[in-house]
Design a protein around this motif. Structure first.
Motif, PDB file in Angstrom:
ATOM      1  N   LYS A 187       0.857  -1.187   0.000  1.00 49.38           N
ATOM      2  CA  LYS A 187       0.000   0.000   0.000  1.00 49.38           C
ATOM      3  C   LYS A 187       0.895   1.240   0.000  1.00 49.38           C
ATOM      4  N   ILE A 188       0.557   2.210  -0.862  1.00 50.15           N
ATOM      5  CA  ILE A 188       1.399   3.384  -1.043  1.00 50.15           C
ATOM      6  C   ILE A 188       0.648   4.644  -0.601  1.00 50.15           C
ATOM      7  N   LYS A 189       1.243   5.362   0.339  1.00 45.00           N
ATOM      8  CA  LYS A 189       0.749   6.688   0.735  1.00 45.00           C
ATOM      9  C   LYS A 189       1.732   7.722   0.196  1.00 45.00           C
ATOM     10  N   VAL A 190       1.203   8.762  -0.446  1.00 45.21           N
ATOM     11  CA  VAL A 190       2.069   9.771  -1.037  1.00 45.21           C
ATOM     12  C   VAL A 190       1.913  11.103  -0.305  1.00 45.21           C
ATOM     13  N   VAL A 208       3.804   1.835   2.632  1.00 46.06           N
ATOM     14  CA  VAL A 208       5.004   2.608   2.321  1.00 46.06           C
ATOM     15  C   VAL A 208       4.595   4.056   2.061  1.00 46.06           C
ATOM     16  N   THR A 209       5.203   4.993   2.790  1.00 50.22           N
ATOM     17  CA  THR A 209       4.964   6.418   2.570  1.00 50.22           C
ATOM     18  C   THR A 209       6.084   6.987   1.709  1.00 50.22           C
ATOM     19  N   ILE A 210       5.707   7.626   0.600  1.00 49.61           N
ATOM     20  CA  ILE A 210       6.680   8.195  -0.329  1.00 49.61           C
ATOM     21  C   ILE A 210       6.491   9.706  -0.384  1.00 49.61           C
ATOM     22  N   SER A 257     -18.793   9.765  -3.001  1.00 49.28           N
ATOM     23  CA  SER A 257     -18.014   9.241  -1.890  1.00 49.28           C
ATOM     24  C   SER A 257     -16.517   9.443  -2.066  1.00 49.28           C
ATOM     25  N   GLN A 258     -15.767   9.093  -1.023  1.00 48.86           N
ATOM     26  CA  GLN A 258     -14.317   9.225  -1.004  1.00 48.86           C
ATOM     27  C   GLN A 258     -13.689   7.915  -0.571  1.00 48.86           C
ATOM     28  N   ASN A 259     -12.864   7.323  -1.449  1.00 52.02           N
ATOM     29  CA  ASN A 259     -12.128   6.116  -1.100  1.00 52.02           C
ATOM     30  C   ASN A 259     -10.842   6.463  -0.360  1.00 52.02           C
ATOM     31  N   ASP A 260     -10.231   5.447   0.224  1.00 56.48           N
ATOM     32  CA  ASP A 260      -8.912   5.551   0.843  1.00 56.48           C
ATOM     33  C   ASP A 260      -7.952   6.220  -0.138  1.00 56.48           C
ATOM     34  N   LEU A 261      -7.262   7.255   0.310  1.00 57.28           N
ATOM     35  CA  LEU A 261      -6.311   7.961  -0.548  1.00 57.28           C
ATOM     36  C   LEU A 261      -5.025   7.169  -0.761  1.00 57.28           C
ATOM     37  N   ARG A 262      -4.802   6.136   0.035  1.00 58.74           N
ATOM     38  CA  ARG A 262      -3.641   5.271  -0.163  1.00 58.74           C
ATOM     39  C   ARG A 262      -3.914   4.331  -1.341  1.00 58.74           C
ATOM     40  N   ILE A 263      -2.895   4.082  -2.124  1.00 55.60           N
ATOM     41  CA  ILE A 263      -3.030   3.199  -3.288  1.00 55.60           C
ATOM     42  C   ILE A 263      -2.688   1.769  -2.872  1.00 55.60           C
TER      43      ILE A 263
END
Length: 572
Positions: free
Chosen positions: A481-484, A562-564, A523-529
């Protein structure tokens, strides 16, 4: 009309017959369980009368959001709420939209009052983005009437700055806009998030037709009138001025130059791979809109030419929810749209030359017509590296009751498993009680609320408690999972394209997604990919930022978040 019409008529009968030969029975090892009550989501969403609706406004319902408002690494929940025309609420008893804090143990605490975010009224959609780049994600909520822009103060509290920012969407006429889907989008790539708001109808109950006066009927039953015959709403584009305020640029930007109206679901994506975000709007009872970004602050509606305005037969549909994914991993984003009962959902495959082919029937989605669709999401529920589909359903007219040929007012979900060959298999009845439970569903958001590596779903229901569908998997598939976090680009990283390359069957498997605000149905999904990786134990990640910066991280360990940070790589 586009060549889709010929292809659809040729394949309509053959595709459904052939599909069963392609799919076969597949063991899933995954089920969804509704844990809403145990998790603490016990408050009903109120939206219009329960048994009979006078106005179209009462039928559309509202959205939901998964977003980490306090930045503790765990998804919180926001549920938009509505009201009723005939009820005079006692002081303090009116329904309000709800914010729930994730307790990190599978339960949530209602923090609406403490956060200062309670508001009553005819709520509709919601979307998330850090509009002022202060490091805290803000929340925009659409209403019939004035909208709210909830600025996140970073201390667990919010303040509504819509009036100060100039985004209430107030009109000078007696009619009030029924604002619906929304999305933050940096359409001019200046590093500041702009705001797009779809509109359904301009509505005044004093002049709106009633079921009896219409008369308006559905299968012999008197029902709420519209949308045909009602004043369609105009979509709005607000440009971020970079100082906490916005300017309405809908006219000069070309947003008003579209044939369709009655806008509902909104999704933003770079459909033509030119590095600029485009906007797709699902319209009810008219042609949908595809606003292509012209790179100069203007847009052109190219939905008709591109093949995403109508059904495969060239007819307008009752579009509701929208989702985007590169479902066949060919490097181009495709579109999924939900429609009215008696119709299919629409699956538009991006051909890469500015056009889409309607592959609803060829893909296997054309077999199901008895449900009325709202929320729509691509999600890899079995983590096999291919985007599956989940659709949220419920009829628009409570008058039809529960015993009709169209599955009644309350309806189950519909789920499709991606077979990896541009085909889908309906697996709804094999995915557990959460999928089969019948509700009057509307908005749906997806995200991993318990951080266990599979994707869950949140459903907002009309005149009922919400659903929190926890995904429980017995499979041993890996994920990442990617958080930017943007620096030159907007802080939320909206518009960033994330590419994941892993091994599948000893060959490279390339997945792609984008960080998006809004989507589904209001709606709004999880912002993490999220990427499912099947049995792959390492993954290469590339982030292409709106600013043009590219970050590459190779050979990453899996089964983690993972936060990028833009230009700096992984945040340890």
């Amino acid at each position: 009309m586009h060549r889709r019409t010929f292809i659809a008529s040729l394949n309509r009968t053959l595709a459904v017959f052939a599909f069963d030969q392609l799919a076969g029975a597949l063991p899933l090892g995954v089920q969804f369980v509704n844990i809403a009550r145990e998790a603490g989501l016990k408050t009903k969403t109120i939206y219009g009368s329960e048994n009979r609706n006078k106005y179209l406004l009462e039928t559309t319902g509202c959205g939901a959001a998964f977003f980490d408002y306090d930045h503790d690494g765990w998804l919180d929940i926001f549920l938009v709420n509505g009201t009723r025309f005939e009820t005079k609420w006692p002081a303090g008893a009116a329904p309000v939209s709800r914010l729930y804090k994730n307790n990190r143990d599978g339960t949530f605490t209602d923090v609406t009052a403490a956060a200062g975010i309670a508001r009553t009224g005819w709520g509709a959609g919601c979307c998330v983005g850090d509009f002022d780049n202060d490091g805290w994600d803000d929340l925009f909520v659409t209403y019939w009437g004035d909208c709210s822009l909830w600025k996140n103060l970073g201390n667990g509290k919010f303040v509504d700055v819509a009036a100060k920012a100039g985004v209430t969407t107030r009109t000078k006429s007696g009619l009030r806009r029924h604002n619906t889907g929304c999305a933050f989008v940096d359409y001019n790539k200046d590093g500041h998030l702009d705001l797009f708001v779809a509109n359904y109808i301009d509505f005044d109950p004093k002049t709106a037709p009633l079921p009896e006066s219409g008369p308006c009927k559905y299968k012999g039953l008197l029902v709420a009138c519209g949308p045909p015959g009602l004043q369609g709403g105009k979509n709005i584009l607000f440009r971020n001025n970079g100082d906490g305020t916005f300017a309405d640029v809908s006219g000069p930007a070309g947003i008003l130059n579209t044939a369709g109206t009655y806008g509902l679901g909104v999704v933003v994506s770079d459909f033509d791979n030119d590095g600029w975000p485009d906007i797709y709007v699902a319209n009810d009872s008219s042609s949908s809109a595809l606003y292509r970004n012209n790179h100069d602050g203007t847009f052109t509606d190219s939905a008709v030419e591109a093949g995403v305005a109508y059904s495969a037969d060239g007819k307008p549909q009752a579009g509701m929810g929208v989702a985007v994914a590169d479902y066949d991993c060919d490097g181009r984003f495709d579109v999924l749209k939900t429609n009215f009962a008696g119709d299919t959902s629409s699956l538009y495959h991006n051909t890469g030359n500015g056009f889409f082919d309607d592959e609803t029937f060829q893909s296997g989605l054309g077999r199901v017509t008895r449900f009325l669709g709202w929320g729509a999401s691509f999600l890899d529920f079995d983590n096999d590296g291919w985007a599956d589909i989940l659709l949220c359903n419920g009829h628009v007219y409570p008058e039809i009751g529960e015993n009709t040929t169209e599955s009644g007012y309350r309806q189950r979900k519909v789920a499709y498993r991606n077979l990896g060959n541009r085909r889908f298999q309906e697996v709804s009845e094999d995915l557990g009680p959460g999928i089969l439970e019948k509700v009057s569903g509307r908005g749906m958001a997806v995200g991993d609320f318990d951080n266990d590596g599979d994707v869950d779903a949140l459903v907002n229901c009309i005149n009922d408690v919400p659903q929190l569908l926890r995904c429980d998997s017995m499979l041993k598939h890996n994920w990442i999972k990617i958080k930017v976090v943007g620096t030159k680009s907007n802080r939320t990283g909206i518009g960033a394209r994330v590419i994941c390359t892993s091994a599948m069957n000893r060959k490279p498997h390339r997945q792609m997604d984008e960080v998006r605000s809004g989507g589904s149905y209001l709606s709004q999904n999880d912002l993490r990919i999220h990427f499912g990786l099947a049995m792959a134990e390492r993954a290469d990640i590339e982030v292409q930022w709106p600013s043009g910066v590219v970050d590459k991280l190779d050979n990453l360990a899996v089964n983690r978040i993972v936060t990028i940070v833009e230009g700096k790589g992984e945040k340890k």
